[in-house]
Write a protein that holds these residues in place. Structure first.
Motif, PDB file in Angstrom:
ATOM      1  N   ASN A  83      33.350  33.831  49.448  1.00  0.00           N
ATOM      2  CA  ASN A  83      31.966  33.545  49.409  1.00  0.00           C
ATOM      3  C   ASN A  83      30.947  34.615  48.872  1.00  0.00           C
ATOM      4  OD1 ASN A  83      31.063  30.449  49.361  1.00  0.00           O
ATOM      5  ND2 ASN A  83      32.355  30.642  51.278  1.00  0.00           N
ATOM      6  N   CYS A  84      31.239  35.823  49.558  1.00  0.00           N
ATOM      7  CA  CYS A  84      30.581  37.038  49.438  1.00  0.00           C
ATOM      8  C   CYS A  84      30.751  37.562  47.902  1.00  0.00           C
ATOM      9  CB  CYS A  84      30.876  38.294  50.386  1.00  0.00           C
ATOM     10  SG  CYS A  84      30.460  38.129  52.030  1.00  0.00           S
ATOM     11  N   LEU A  85      31.852  37.498  47.588  1.00  0.00           N
ATOM     12  CA  LEU A  85      32.228  37.757  45.962  1.00  0.00           C
ATOM     13  C   LEU A  85      31.396  36.787  45.111  1.00  0.00           C
ATOM     14  CD1 LEU A  85      36.100  38.202  45.890  1.00  0.00           C
ATOM     15  CD2 LEU A  85      34.281  39.759  46.018  1.00  0.00           C
ATOM     16  N   LEU A  86      31.474  35.516  45.565  1.00  0.00           N
ATOM     17  CA  LEU A  86      30.654  34.365  44.545  1.00  0.00           C
ATOM     18  C   LEU A  86      29.289  34.819  44.665  1.00  0.00           C
ATOM     19  CD1 LEU A  86      32.693  31.318  45.550  1.00  0.00           C
ATOM     20  CD2 LEU A  86      32.680  32.372  43.525  1.00  0.00           C
ATOM     21  N   MET A  87      28.517  35.071  45.860  1.00  0.00           N
ATOM     22  CA  MET A  87      27.074  35.376  45.904  1.00  0.00           C
ATOM     23  C   MET A  87      26.660  36.694  45.471  1.00  0.00           C
ATOM     24  SD  MET A  87      26.095  34.512  49.942  1.00  0.00           S
ATOM     25  CE  MET A  87      26.502  32.978  50.577  1.00  0.00           C
ATOM     26  N   LEU A  88      27.701  37.403  45.410  1.00  0.00           N
ATOM     27  CA  LEU A  88      27.429  38.883  44.285  1.00  0.00           C
ATOM     28  C   LEU A  88      27.585  38.803  42.971  1.00  0.00           C
ATOM     29  CD1 LEU A  88      28.928  41.373  46.843  1.00  0.00           C
ATOM     30  CD2 LEU A  88      26.615  40.975  46.464  1.00  0.00           C
ATOM     31  N   ARG A  89      28.028  37.483  42.550  1.00  0.00           N
ATOM     32  CA  ARG A  89      28.409  37.081  41.076  1.00  0.00           C
ATOM     33  C   ARG A  89      29.177  38.072  40.559  1.00  0.00           C
ATOM     34  NH1 ARG A  89      24.437  33.098  40.169  1.00  0.00           N
ATOM     35  NH2 ARG A  89      22.555  33.205  41.027  1.00  0.00           N
ATOM     36  N   SER A  90      30.383  38.348  41.278  1.00  0.00           N
ATOM     37  CA  SER A  90      31.330  39.031  40.654  1.00  0.00           C
ATOM     38  C   SER A  90      32.037  38.529  39.585  1.00  0.00           C
ATOM     39  CB  SER A  90      32.348  39.467  41.891  1.00  0.00           C
ATOM     40  OG  SER A  90      31.702  39.874  42.750  1.00  0.00           O
ATOM     41  N   PRO A  91      32.518  39.135  38.588  1.00  0.00           N
ATOM     42  CA  PRO A  91      33.150  38.701  37.331  1.00  0.00           C
ATOM     43  C   PRO A  91      34.430  37.981  37.759  1.00  0.00           C
ATOM     44  CG  PRO A  91      32.592  40.951  37.114  1.00  0.00           C
ATOM     45  CD  PRO A  91      32.244  40.718  38.283  1.00  0.00           C
ATOM     46  N   ALA A  92      34.972  37.018  36.869  1.00  0.00           N
ATOM     47  CA  ALA A  92      36.115  36.361  37.336  1.00  0.00           C
ATOM     48  C   ALA A  92      37.437  37.244  37.398  1.00  0.00           C
ATOM     49  CB  ALA A  92      36.220  35.339  36.462  1.00  0.00           C
ATOM     50  N   LEU A  93      37.518  38.191  36.535  1.00  0.00           N
ATOM     51  CA  LEU A  93      38.651  38.971  36.744  1.00  0.00           C
ATOM     52  C   LEU A  93      38.578  39.673  38.293  1.00  0.00           C
ATOM     53  CD1 LEU A  93      39.295  40.374  33.443  1.00  0.00           C
ATOM     54  CD2 LEU A  93      40.493  38.816  34.541  1.00  0.00           C
ATOM     55  N   PHE A  94      37.582  40.321  38.449  1.00  0.00           N
ATOM     56  CA  PHE A  94      37.210  40.831  39.901  1.00  0.00           C
ATOM     57  C   PHE A  94      37.672  39.896  40.976  1.00  0.00           C
ATOM     58  CE2 PHE A  94      34.719  42.561  43.331  1.00  0.00           C
ATOM     59  CZ  PHE A  94      35.093  44.062  43.474  1.00  0.00           C
ATOM     60  N   GLN A  95      37.174  38.737  40.956  1.00  0.00           N
ATOM     61  CA  GLN A  95      37.368  37.526  41.899  1.00  0.00           C
ATOM     62  C   GLN A  95      38.966  37.257  42.085  1.00  0.00           C
ATOM     63  OE1 GLN A  95      35.079  34.193  41.119  1.00  0.00           O
ATOM     64  NE2 GLN A  95      33.138  35.272  40.752  1.00  0.00           N
ATOM     65  N   LEU A  96      39.633  37.227  40.915  1.00  0.00           N
ATOM     66  CA  LEU A  96      41.071  37.039  40.814  1.00  0.00           C
ATOM     67  C   LEU A  96      41.836  38.189  41.323  1.00  0.00           C
ATOM     68  CD1 LEU A  96      41.259  34.527  38.046  1.00  0.00           C
ATOM     69  CD2 LEU A  96      41.292  34.016  40.487  1.00  0.00           C
ATOM     70  N   GLY A  97      41.386  39.420  40.619  1.00  0.00           N
ATOM     71  CA  GLY A  97      42.405  40.647  40.629  1.00  0.00           C
ATOM     72  C   GLY A  97      42.041  41.319  42.115  1.00  0.00           C
ATOM     73  N   LEU A  98      40.832  41.136  42.738  1.00  0.00           N
ATOM     74  CA  LEU A  98      40.725  41.744  44.081  1.00  0.00           C
ATOM     75  C   LEU A  98      40.852  40.502  45.114  1.00  0.00           C
ATOM     76  CD1 LEU A  98      39.900  44.208  46.134  1.00  0.00           C
ATOM     77  CD2 LEU A  98      37.548  43.271  45.583  1.00  0.00           C
ATOM     78  N   GLY A  99      40.236  39.311  44.963  1.00  0.00           N
ATOM     79  CA  GLY A  99      40.052  38.450  45.919  1.00  0.00           C
ATOM     80  C   GLY A  99      41.191  37.787  46.270  1.00  0.00           C
ATOM     81  N   LEU A 100      42.005  37.100  45.249  1.00  0.00           N
ATOM     82  CA  LEU A 100      43.452  36.518  45.564  1.00  0.00           C
ATOM     83  C   LEU A 100      44.289  37.468  46.597  1.00  0.00           C
ATOM     84  CD1 LEU A 100      44.212  34.343  42.714  1.00  0.00           C
ATOM     85  CD2 LEU A 100      43.420  33.629  44.798  1.00  0.00           C
ATOM     86  N   PRO A 101      44.543  38.777  46.209  1.00  0.00           N
ATOM     87  CA  PRO A 101      45.279  39.771  46.900  1.00  0.00           C
ATOM     88  C   PRO A 101      44.765  39.957  48.427  1.00  0.00           C
ATOM     89  CG  PRO A 101      45.161  40.588  44.631  1.00  0.00           C
ATOM     90  CD  PRO A 101      44.079  39.513  44.836  1.00  0.00           C
ATOM     91  N   VAL A 102      43.606  39.911  48.612  1.00  0.00           N
ATOM     92  CA  VAL A 102      42.749  40.250  49.775  1.00  0.00           C
ATOM     93  C   VAL A 102      42.982  38.822  50.687  1.00  0.00           C
ATOM     94  CG1 VAL A 102      40.668  40.331  51.087  1.00  0.00           C
ATOM     95  CG2 VAL A 102      41.178  42.004  49.163  1.00  0.00           C
ATOM     96  N   LEU A 103      42.848  37.714  50.016  1.00  0.00           N
ATOM     97  CA  LEU A 103      42.856  36.451  50.766  1.00  0.00           C
ATOM     98  C   LEU A 103      44.260  36.294  51.220  1.00  0.00           C
ATOM     99  CD1 LEU A 103      40.741  33.747  48.852  1.00  0.00           C
ATOM    100  CD2 LEU A 103      40.070  35.451  50.438  1.00  0.00           C
ATOM    101  N   ALA A 104      45.256  36.668  50.238  1.00  0.00           N
ATOM    102  CA  ALA A 104      46.789  36.497  50.697  1.00  0.00           C
ATOM    103  C   ALA A 104      47.224  37.416  51.739  1.00  0.00           C
ATOM    104  CB  ALA A 104      47.751  36.709  49.493  1.00  0.00           C
ATOM    105  N   CYS A 105      46.756  38.619  51.910  1.00  0.00           N
ATOM    106  CA  CYS A 105      46.743  39.799  52.840  1.00  0.00           C
ATOM    107  C   CYS A 105      46.369  39.133  54.024  1.00  0.00           C
ATOM    108  CB  CYS A 105      46.203  40.952  52.465  1.00  0.00           C
ATOM    109  SG  CYS A 105      47.293  41.807  51.355  1.00  0.00           S
ATOM    110  N   LEU A 106      45.289  38.423  54.105  1.00  0.00           N
ATOM    111  CA  LEU A 106      44.648  38.128  55.457  1.00  0.00           C
ATOM    112  C   LEU A 106      45.433  37.035  55.884  1.00  0.00           C
ATOM    113  CD1 LEU A 106      40.819  37.510  54.391  1.00  0.00           C
ATOM    114  CD2 LEU A 106      41.868  39.203  56.003  1.00  0.00           C
TER     115      LEU A 106
END
Length: 116
Positions: A83-106
């Motif tokens: 949700n922080c990534l979404l609120m900061l209006r991060s680009p989609a590639l950033f959301q997927l490139g950083l977001g998904l690996p971080v979520l998986a690691c959590l």
């Protein structure tokens, strides 16, 4: 692979519920709606399965797995991060490139915590 699956479910659920909750009165209300909707979307099926099994088989069915701290804590952290990534209006590639690996690691951390 559960970690990757959970990461994808959380990312999609957060994205969808974040947009759906745009009419919320304030940021905290929007986050609360997003958290409830995303958790229900991501883990509701497992909760229903476990509750039905408990009703049918009693104690032998075990506990409701998706309410365990090893699922709930990583899910809350993952939803907050995404949700922080979404609120900061991060680009989609950033959301997927950083977001998904971080979520998986959590979620991987949650599994490691459960195994000791």
């Amino acid at each position: 692979f559960d970690c990757v699956n959970n990461a994808i479910l959380i990312a999609w659920g957060c994205s969808k519920s974040f947009v759906d909750a745009q009419g919320a009165e304030n940021t905290w209300s929007r986050l609360a709606r997003s958290f409830v909707a995303t958790y229900t979307y991501s883990f509701g099926g497992g909760v229903i399965r476990d509750v039905v099994a408990r009703c049918a088989y009693g104690e032998a069915a075990g506990s409701v797995g998706n309410f365990s701290p090893t699922i709930v804590l990583p899910a809350i952290l993952a939803m907050a991060f995404y949700n922080c990534l979404l609120m900061l209006r991060s680009p989609a590639l950033f959301q997927l490139g950083l977001g998904l690996p971080v979520l998986a690691c959590l979620f991987l951390w949650g599994e490691a915590f459960a195994l000791g």
